[in-house]
Enzyme design. Sequence first.
Site, PDB file in Angstrom:
ATOM      1  N   PHE A  51       0.821  -1.219   0.000  1.00 35.60           N
ATOM      2  CA  PHE A  51       0.000   0.000   0.000  1.00 35.60           C
ATOM      3  C   PHE A  51       0.852   1.265   0.000  1.00 35.60           C
ATOM      4  O   PHE A  51       0.371   2.338  -0.375  1.00 35.60           O
ATOM      5  CB  PHE A  51      -0.937   0.016   1.220  1.00 35.60           C
ATOM      6  CG  PHE A  51      -0.318   0.575   2.474  1.00 35.60           C
ATOM      7  CD1 PHE A  51       0.475  -0.200   3.281  1.00 35.60           C
ATOM      8  CD2 PHE A  51      -0.528   1.905   2.831  1.00 35.60           C
ATOM      9  CE1 PHE A  51       1.059   0.319   4.427  1.00 35.60           C
ATOM     10  CE2 PHE A  51       0.046   2.436   3.974  1.00 35.60           C
ATOM     11  CZ  PHE A  51       0.845   1.635   4.775  1.00 35.60           C
ATOM     12  N   LYS A  52       2.125   1.144   0.393  1.00 44.30           N
ATOM     13  CA  LYS A  52       2.957   2.343   0.482  1.00 44.30           C
ATOM     14  C   LYS A  52       3.127   3.027  -0.877  1.00 44.30           C
ATOM     15  O   LYS A  52       3.328   4.231  -0.939  1.00 44.30           O
ATOM     16  CB  LYS A  52       4.310   2.001   1.099  1.00 44.30           C
ATOM     17  CG  LYS A  52       4.139   1.527   2.537  1.00 44.30           C
ATOM     18  CD  LYS A  52       5.378   1.671   3.357  1.00 44.30           C
ATOM     19  CE  LYS A  52       5.096   1.457   4.836  1.00 44.30           C
ATOM     20  NZ  LYS A  52       4.679   0.069   5.169  1.00 44.30           N
TER      21      LYS A  52
END
Length: 495
Positions: free
Chosen positions: A133-134
Amino acid sequence: MRYISTRGNPPSTADSSGPTFCQILLGGLAPDGGLYLPDHYPQVSRTELDQWRGMAYADLAHAVLTKFIDDIPLDDLARLVARTYTAEAYGNGRVSAQASDITPLRWLEPPDPAQREAGLAILELSNGPTLAFKDMAMQLLGNLFEYVLARQGEEINILGATSGDTGSSAEYALRGKKGVRVFMLSPHERMSAFQRAQMYSLHDENIHNIAVRGMFDDAQDIVKAVSNDHAFKARYRIGAVNSINWARVAAQVVYYFKGYFAATGGIAGSNDQQVAFAVPSGNFGNICAGHVARMMGLPIGRLVLATNENDVLDEFFRTGVYRPRAAAETSATSSPSMDISKASNFERFVFDLVGRDPAVIRRLWAEVDAGGSFDLSGTPFFARLPEFGFVSGRSTHADRLATIRQTFGQYGLMIDTHTADGLKVASEWRTPEMPMVVLETALPAKFEETIVEALGCKPERPPGLQGIESLPQRFAVIDVSVDAVKELIAQGVHA
Ligand SMILES: *Cc1c(COP(=O)(O)O)cnc(C)c1O
């Protein structure tokens, strides 16, 4: 929009003299060691929610971010988000992904009005280039950095620490970007083989990987020490992309809106419906964005914080005691990106919890920064906690294996170990009246060993990433030493 520090300098003033978004974009901590926050939370009206509901991801990102950014022309920002949130960049992760959605919502149990069941869903946030998700925030950060540096005619040296996913995400976002060099510290031999390969196989000239013989927190402490050396920081123009960077938090706010709209799409009067989000947490960056979205007026009924065995945050939300652990007390788990002993973004939430009083934050973090702890139980602050919607729980290796197995058996979906922690704790907090959205923080391909342990088979891997472990790797290994890192930066800059 002006920005303030949680420790009071720059202060929260009526004459709006604090820095702007672009002025804090390239830095890390505020000069007083605090974290930047907007001087107030912009509010989102019901009319705006109605307008935003049908928007494509890039347009929604533009709508949300203009509330926090007023020193980039609207058209330029529109171009930056349009270039960032593309089906190409967010379609690699998964063959089945509806790539143009950027963050598709997948129902595990769709809402069932007959059973009065509001549903359980996973929000896919891991379809970006490093399968975590980063990328959602970091890809935007890379484009923002390049834009602002070019505008100001400047260069910067990014210094960061990673327990796995931040590092690769930052490097993929910044590789080849003009004006940017990256020095990324990682705990030597503590990341998965795939994570190591992702980072260390990059050979771009502006990317420097440094493996530290210690834990993630040792690496993070070095970053803090270098940043606190103001002369060195100024001389080498040191910047940060770790999770304390405000722009990352702001970019992450967007997918809470997107997930909210997706989860409530079929509900009449949907913008009144409350939604719960469950968030696998480490440094508190992801869930901090959920807190910000909620403060803006998004109807988030509950923020479910999930930890692994390193349960410092679960302990706080249950007891009011914030007791960062020593490195020796931090276990290496099968959800390694959550192996955190102090949560660097947590100060942002506590600032709001204590009524935005920087004097209280200075007092509490004087203890924390000296290796101690604080206890808010029995204070009016802790009594206010329910107003903020947070609940929490923890998950263990055995829970992860069981959840991965059960999710695969019941829904035919393979999830990664971190998402499994989130789903495990989410299931403890589900209620029939509120949809529960679990944030997927990585794809199982990143954590092959544990998937094999749970399911007896390997997760599928996107075509471009097959055999990545056998590519030649390039990284330096050092002891836990601030000076060694400074030397590597100086060499890299003068090379
Ligand atoms: C970074 C990360 C987390 C923790 O997120 P925070 O913002 O640090 O709380 C959880 N899962 C994965 C896969 C991550 O990469």
